[in-house]
Design a protein around this motif. Structure first.
Motif, PDB file in Angstrom:
ATOM      1  N   THR A 284       0.854  -1.194   0.000  1.00  0.00           N
ATOM      2  CA  THR A 284       0.000   0.000   0.000  1.00  0.00           C
ATOM      3  C   THR A 284       0.883   1.235   0.000  1.00  0.00           C
ATOM      4  OG1 THR A 284      -0.127   0.095   2.414  1.00  0.00           O
ATOM      5  CG2 THR A 284      -1.849  -1.172   1.267  1.00  0.00           C
ATOM      6  N   TYR A 285       0.356   2.320  -0.575  1.00  0.00           N
ATOM      7  CA  TYR A 285       1.074   3.596  -0.622  1.00  0.00           C
ATOM      8  C   TYR A 285       0.167   4.706  -0.094  1.00  0.00           C
ATOM      9  CZ  TYR A 285       4.335   1.383  -3.930  1.00  0.00           C
ATOM     10  OH  TYR A 285       5.245   0.560  -4.531  1.00  0.00           O
ATOM     11  N   HIS A 286       0.756   5.595   0.677  1.00  0.00           N
ATOM     12  CA  HIS A 286       0.037   6.816   1.018  1.00  0.00           C
ATOM     13  C   HIS A 286      -0.002   7.705  -0.224  1.00  0.00           C
ATOM     14  CE1 HIS A 286      -0.100   5.801   5.224  1.00  0.00           C
ATOM     15  NE2 HIS A 286       1.229   5.671   5.275  1.00  0.00           N
TER      16      HIS A 286
ATOM     17  N   VAL B  43      -2.271  14.989   2.211  1.00  0.00           N
ATOM     18  CA  VAL B  43      -2.356  13.534   2.298  1.00  0.00           C
ATOM     19  C   VAL B  43      -3.811  13.106   2.137  1.00  0.00           C
ATOM     20  CG1 VAL B  43      -1.932  11.512   3.739  1.00  0.00           C
ATOM     21  CG2 VAL B  43      -0.335  13.438   3.792  1.00  0.00           C
TER      22      VAL B  43
ATOM     23  N   ASN C 231      -5.639   5.022   0.643  1.00  0.00           N
ATOM     24  CA  ASN C 231      -4.336   4.611   0.165  1.00  0.00           C
ATOM     25  C   ASN C 231      -4.426   3.986  -1.219  1.00  0.00           C
ATOM     26  OD1 ASN C 231      -3.072   5.398   2.545  1.00  0.00           O
ATOM     27  ND2 ASN C 231      -3.324   3.389   3.494  1.00  0.00           N
TER      28      ASN C 231
END
Length: 238
Positions: A24-26, A33, A37
């Protein structure tokens, strides 16, 4: 901001599709932000449609079909002047795509080689293009194509900006906050009859974000919309 040139597919959350995510990536969008995700499955990166919505890309889900962007009007012809997804405004109105502030100030008829056998009719559109980048930038290095600068008429015909003259705009070196004011020139054939010279209804400036140079991205500049091209209506004034 994640690189939109990645091979990205859209994952519609909650549609009953269950897959195991290995990574997973932010997600950071324009410095903020995101709540959701991105996930990687089988070597492909998926982002939720909520991310596309925050970038200005609309979507709808009907049955098993996910539609991105707005549907074309029923009377629109493929490749027509209205086909491009763009920021739209009127003469005198400032349009902003996160890097460029564009204002088209004036439309007027012009002549080339006036009074000679090669006299050529055309249209001039005076524009101001101002940079909001954090470093010196040429419009051509941000995805603005010379051939993508056109005027369009109600019958869907177009004229492309003078190939040499337009480079005074596209290759202008602009510092942060710097601006260039230039009359874009669009010519008919020299032997065009007067009754075929019509008033254009739109100015089109096509910007291809995938042509955005890596060095400029690294400087912190970035488009804040998924549709950074400009469309100026020449039949209204603000």
């Amino acid at each position: 901001m994640f690189d939109l040139r990645m091979r990205i597919l859209v994952l519609v959350l909650g549609c009953g599709l269950v897959l195991a995510a290995s990574t997973t990536y932010h997600i950071v969008i324009n410095g903020q932000v995101a709540a959701d995700n991105a996930i990687v499955m089988n070597g492909k990166t998926y982002v939720p449609v909520s991310v596309l919505k925050s970038l200005g890309v609309s979507y709808s889900l009907k049955g098993t079909t996910l539609t991105l962007g707005n549907p074309a009007p029923a009377n629109q012809t493929p490749g027509g002047a209205n086909q491009r997804a763009s920021l739209e405004g009127c003469l005198g109105e400032t349009l902003f795509n996160g890097i460029w502030r564009l204002r088209a100030a004036k439309l007027e008829p012009i002549l080339k080689d006036a009074g000679t056998p090669l006299q050529t009719p055309g249209w001039g559109v005076t524009v101001e293009l101002r940079s909001s980048a954090k470093a010196m930038l040429q419009p051509a290095l941000s995805g603005l194509r010379d051939q993508g600068i056109q005027i369009a008429f109600d019958d869907a015909q177009t004229l492309t900006a003078d190939a040499l003259d337009v480079q005074k705009l596209t290759f202008a070196n602009l510092p942060p906050g710097g601006a260039v004011v230039h009359q874009l020139k669009f010519w008919y054939r020299y032997d065009t009859p007067k009754d075929q010279v019509k008033t254009p209804s739109k100015l089109l400036l096509e910007i291809n974000p995938s042509g955005f140079e890596n060095a400029i991205r690294a400087s912190g500049a970035g488009y804040t919309t998924a549709t950074p091209s400009f469309r100026v209506r020449l039949d209204c004034q603000k």
